[in-house]
Design a protein around this motif. Sequence first.
Motif, PDB file in Angstrom:
ATOM      1  N   VAL A  47      -1.706   0.262 -10.416  1.00  0.00           N
ATOM      2  CA  VAL A  47      -1.090  -0.762  -9.565  1.00  0.00           C
ATOM      3  C   VAL A  47      -2.097  -1.274  -8.534  1.00  0.00           C
ATOM      4  CG1 VAL A  47       1.320  -0.076  -9.856  1.00  0.00           C
ATOM      5  CG2 VAL A  47      -0.094   1.094  -8.151  1.00  0.00           C
ATOM      6  N   HIS A  48      -3.377  -1.154  -8.867  1.00  0.00           N
ATOM      7  CA  HIS A  48      -4.438  -1.709  -8.035  1.00  0.00           C
ATOM      8  C   HIS A  48      -5.205  -2.742  -8.850  1.00  0.00           C
ATOM      9  CE1 HIS A  48      -3.586   2.121  -5.981  1.00  0.00           C
ATOM     10  NE2 HIS A  48      -4.016   1.507  -4.891  1.00  0.00           N
ATOM     11  N   LEU A  49      -5.841  -3.662  -8.159  1.00  0.00           N
ATOM     12  CA  LEU A  49      -6.574  -4.718  -8.844  1.00  0.00           C
ATOM     13  C   LEU A  49      -7.927  -4.211  -9.342  1.00  0.00           C
ATOM     14  CD1 LEU A  49      -5.907  -7.769  -6.482  1.00  0.00           C
ATOM     15  CD2 LEU A  49      -4.653  -7.081  -8.537  1.00  0.00           C
ATOM     16  N   SER A  50      -8.278  -4.584 -10.550  1.00  0.00           N
ATOM     17  CA  SER A  50      -9.596  -4.281 -11.092  1.00  0.00           C
ATOM     18  C   SER A  50     -10.618  -5.218 -10.452  1.00  0.00           C
ATOM     19  CB  SER A  50      -9.596  -4.473 -12.606  1.00  0.00           C
ATOM     20  OG  SER A  50      -9.419  -5.858 -12.918  1.00  0.00           O
ATOM     21  N   LYS A  51     -11.905  -4.906 -10.652  1.00  0.00           N
ATOM     22  CA  LYS A  51     -12.958  -5.768 -10.112  1.00  0.00           C
ATOM     23  C   LYS A  51     -12.853  -7.181 -10.678  1.00  0.00           C
ATOM     24  CE  LYS A  51     -16.323  -2.138  -9.070  1.00  0.00           C
ATOM     25  NZ  LYS A  51     -17.676  -1.596  -9.329  1.00  0.00           N
ATOM     26  N   LEU A  52     -12.535  -7.276 -11.960  1.00  0.00           N
ATOM     27  CA  LEU A  52     -12.400  -8.592 -12.581  1.00  0.00           C
ATOM     28  C   LEU A  52     -11.218  -9.353 -11.992  1.00  0.00           C
ATOM     29  CD1 LEU A  52     -13.514 -10.522 -14.702  1.00  0.00           C
ATOM     30  CD2 LEU A  52     -12.002  -9.443 -16.395  1.00  0.00           C
ATOM     31  N   GLU A  53     -10.119  -8.647 -11.764  1.00  0.00           N
ATOM     32  CA  GLU A  53      -8.952  -9.293 -11.154  1.00  0.00           C
ATOM     33  C   GLU A  53      -9.253  -9.716  -9.718  1.00  0.00           C
ATOM     34  OE1 GLU A  53      -5.150  -7.211 -13.381  1.00  0.00           O
ATOM     35  OE2 GLU A  53      -6.294  -6.038 -11.916  1.00  0.00           O
ATOM     36  N   LEU A  54      -9.965  -8.880  -8.992  1.00  0.00           N
ATOM     37  CA  LEU A  54     -10.346  -9.244  -7.622  1.00  0.00           C
ATOM     38  C   LEU A  54     -11.175 -10.518  -7.612  1.00  0.00           C
ATOM     39  CD1 LEU A  54     -11.283  -5.724  -6.207  1.00  0.00           C
ATOM     40  CD2 LEU A  54      -9.383  -7.161  -5.427  1.00  0.00           C
ATOM     41  N   VAL A 111       2.089  -7.093  -5.690  1.00  0.00           N
ATOM     42  CA  VAL A 111       3.543  -6.915  -5.650  1.00  0.00           C
ATOM     43  C   VAL A 111       4.158  -7.238  -7.007  1.00  0.00           C
ATOM     44  CG1 VAL A 111       4.417  -9.208  -4.915  1.00  0.00           C
ATOM     45  CG2 VAL A 111       5.482  -7.118  -4.048  1.00  0.00           C
ATOM     46  N   GLY A 112       3.540  -8.156  -7.734  1.00  0.00           N
ATOM     47  CA  GLY A 112       4.020  -8.433  -9.090  1.00  0.00           C
ATOM     48  C   GLY A 112       3.893  -7.218  -9.994  1.00  0.00           C
ATOM     49  N   MET A 113       2.787  -6.481  -9.861  1.00  0.00           N
ATOM     50  CA  MET A 113       2.629  -5.252 -10.636  1.00  0.00           C
ATOM     51  C   MET A 113       3.630  -4.197 -10.191  1.00  0.00           C
ATOM     52  SD  MET A 113      -1.486  -4.744 -11.260  1.00  0.00           S
ATOM     53  CE  MET A 113      -2.021  -4.876  -9.560  1.00  0.00           C
ATOM     54  N   LEU A 114       3.841  -4.093  -8.881  1.00  0.00           N
ATOM     55  CA  LEU A 114       4.743  -3.074  -8.357  1.00  0.00           C
ATOM     56  C   LEU A 114       6.199  -3.316  -8.761  1.00  0.00           C
ATOM     57  CD1 LEU A 114       3.168  -2.729  -4.808  1.00  0.00           C
ATOM     58  CD2 LEU A 114       3.294  -0.914  -6.527  1.00  0.00           C
ATOM     59  N   ASN A 119       0.820  -1.203   0.000  1.00  0.00           N
ATOM     60  CA  ASN A 119       0.000   0.000   0.000  1.00  0.00           C
ATOM     61  C   ASN A 119       0.862   1.264   0.000  1.00  0.00           C
ATOM     62  OD1 ASN A 119      -1.846   1.971   2.139  1.00  0.00           O
ATOM     63  ND2 ASN A 119      -2.754   1.244   0.241  1.00  0.00           N
ATOM     64  N   HIS A 120       1.968   1.241   0.737  1.00  0.00           N
ATOM     65  CA  HIS A 120       2.878   2.391   0.734  1.00  0.00           C
ATOM     66  C   HIS A 120       3.427   2.652  -0.668  1.00  0.00           C
ATOM     67  CE1 HIS A 120       3.913   1.902   5.303  1.00  0.00           C
ATOM     68  NE2 HIS A 120       2.743   2.462   5.099  1.00  0.00           N
ATOM     69  N   LEU A 121       3.766   1.592  -1.374  1.00  0.00           N
ATOM     70  CA  LEU A 121       4.300   1.745  -2.729  1.00  0.00           C
ATOM     71  C   LEU A 121       3.207   2.184  -3.698  1.00  0.00           C
ATOM     72  CD1 LEU A 121       6.622  -1.406  -2.868  1.00  0.00           C
ATOM     73  CD2 LEU A 121       7.298   0.961  -2.443  1.00  0.00           C
ATOM     74  N   GLN A 122       2.027   1.599  -3.573  1.00  0.00           N
ATOM     75  CA  GLN A 122       0.916   1.984  -4.446  1.00  0.00           C
ATOM     76  C   GLN A 122       0.595   3.476  -4.321  1.00  0.00           C
ATOM     77  OE1 GLN A 122      -1.714  -1.005  -2.665  1.00  0.00           O
ATOM     78  NE2 GLN A 122      -2.304  -1.640  -4.737  1.00  0.00           N
ATOM     79  N   ASP A 123       0.609   3.968  -3.096  1.00  0.00           N
ATOM     80  CA  ASP A 123       0.134   5.324  -2.820  1.00  0.00           C
ATOM     81  C   ASP A 123       1.255   6.305  -2.508  1.00  0.00           C
ATOM     82  OD1 ASP A 123      -2.428   4.381  -3.179  1.00  0.00           O
ATOM     83  OD2 ASP A 123      -2.849   4.163  -1.041  1.00  0.00           O
ATOM     84  N   CYS A 124       2.477   5.988  -2.907  1.00  0.00           N
ATOM     85  CA  CYS A 124       3.620   6.820  -2.511  1.00  0.00           C
ATOM     86  C   CYS A 124       3.483   8.256  -2.994  1.00  0.00           C
ATOM     87  CB  CYS A 124       4.934   6.201  -2.979  1.00  0.00           C
ATOM     88  SG  CYS A 124       5.079   5.954  -4.769  1.00  0.00           S
ATOM     89  N   LEU A 178      12.138   5.033  -9.970  1.00  0.00           N
ATOM     90  CA  LEU A 178      11.545   3.767 -10.383  1.00  0.00           C
ATOM     91  C   LEU A 178      12.425   2.596  -9.958  1.00  0.00           C
ATOM     92  CD1 LEU A 178       9.011   2.822 -11.835  1.00  0.00           C
ATOM     93  CD2 LEU A 178      10.310   2.800 -13.963  1.00  0.00           C
ATOM     94  N   GLN A 179      13.727   2.767 -10.050  1.00  0.00           N
ATOM     95  CA  GLN A 179      14.650   1.722  -9.586  1.00  0.00           C
ATOM     96  C   GLN A 179      14.454   1.466  -8.100  1.00  0.00           C
ATOM     97  OE1 GLN A 179      18.809   2.626 -10.260  1.00  0.00           O
ATOM     98  NE2 GLN A 179      19.509   1.000  -8.904  1.00  0.00           N
ATOM     99  N   CYS A 180      14.310   2.520  -7.325  1.00  0.00           N
ATOM    100  CA  CYS A 180      14.084   2.385  -5.890  1.00  0.00           C
ATOM    101  C   CYS A 180      12.767   1.666  -5.602  1.00  0.00           C
ATOM    102  CB  CYS A 180      14.088   3.770  -5.241  1.00  0.00           C
ATOM    103  SG  CYS A 180      13.667   3.766  -3.482  1.00  0.00           S
ATOM    104  N   LEU A 181      11.698   2.075  -6.278  1.00  0.00           N
ATOM    105  CA  LEU A 181      10.390   1.472  -6.054  1.00  0.00           C
ATOM    106  C   LEU A 181      10.372  -0.005  -6.402  1.00  0.00           C
ATOM    107  CD1 LEU A 181       8.198   4.373  -7.482  1.00  0.00           C
ATOM    108  CD2 LEU A 181       8.374   3.702  -5.077  1.00  0.00           C
ATOM    109  N   HIS A 182      11.014  -0.356  -7.519  1.00  0.00           N
ATOM    110  CA  HIS A 182      11.052  -1.764  -7.922  1.00  0.00           C
ATOM    111  C   HIS A 182      11.882  -2.600  -6.954  1.00  0.00           C
ATOM    112  CE1 HIS A 182       9.936  -0.796 -12.392  1.00  0.00           C
ATOM    113  NE2 HIS A 182       8.935  -0.636 -11.560  1.00  0.00           N
TER     114      HIS A 182
END
Length: 292
Positions: free
Chosen positions: A256-263, A243-246, A157-162, A199-203
């Motif tokens: 970097v959040h899941l769609s309803k279909l992915e959920l 985390v795979g997306m991140l 969540n920290h990475l998603q919303d940084c 981006l290198q740091c985030l990955h």
Amino acid sequence: MTTASDLRSGKTDRDENFPVASWIIHPRHRALILAFYNFVRTADDIADHATLSAEDKLRYLDLLEAELLGKGDTQAEAVNLRRALAERAMAPRHALDVLVAFRMDVNKLRYENWDDVIHYCRYSAMPVGRFMLDVHGESTATWAASDALCAGLQINNHLQDCGKDYKNLNRVYLPRDALAASGATVEMLGEAKSQPALLQCLHALAVRTETLLNESKSLSAAVKDFRLGLDIAVIQAFADKIVGMLKVRDPLSERVHLSKLELLGHTIGGIAGEITRRAIGRRPQANPAAGA
């Protein structure tokens, strides 16, 4: 008197990856879990309030704590949780731990290193998993794997919303030493797209988070409660996908959040996988690449 509920920030964004009382959990536990969730969300909204001073935020958090402990009856979320816990003869320890994290959110805007972030997770996320385990009467032997899962969820969540955390709250959970190692700066979080250094740091942080999630893969099979095991398996599936997306996407400019279909898909997959594991007695397999 103004109550904590009156200060709710009106946030509709609930992407914290928080384990909540889903339909999978047995109905007998849902009222208590929702009382805990409402208490935590109210405290979170106070800590993130746009106009309250730090002193007022801390005063309201102290009031929630006092009433959770029986010193007053003006704050509905505290009173409801106190009564729900009393019905089950449970102590408020996990809710009190979470309040420590929200006080940190008021007073602490930067984190020095990975251990500093994990220390925050010890209070912001790990008590949620421990609470869920205690509600279901699970052994404290499950806490280590639960702690890893909850920390992984929190850092996801920290990475998603940084970017949002920096721009809206001037709060940065990315460790200073990780930013420095990549040649990135905090100010880069305010841009529309990550520069290569950021981006290198985030990955790199996502890879490290994947290691935490790898350590939690035994949890769903370790708990005795079947429904809780299914719920954990679904949460783990969500966390692994995120985390795979991140690891490959830019949270400043890409989804970097899941769609309803992915959920839906990962819910079905998580449930099916856990039912199969329990049916054949196989332990979950860790991802060998996660610790790389």
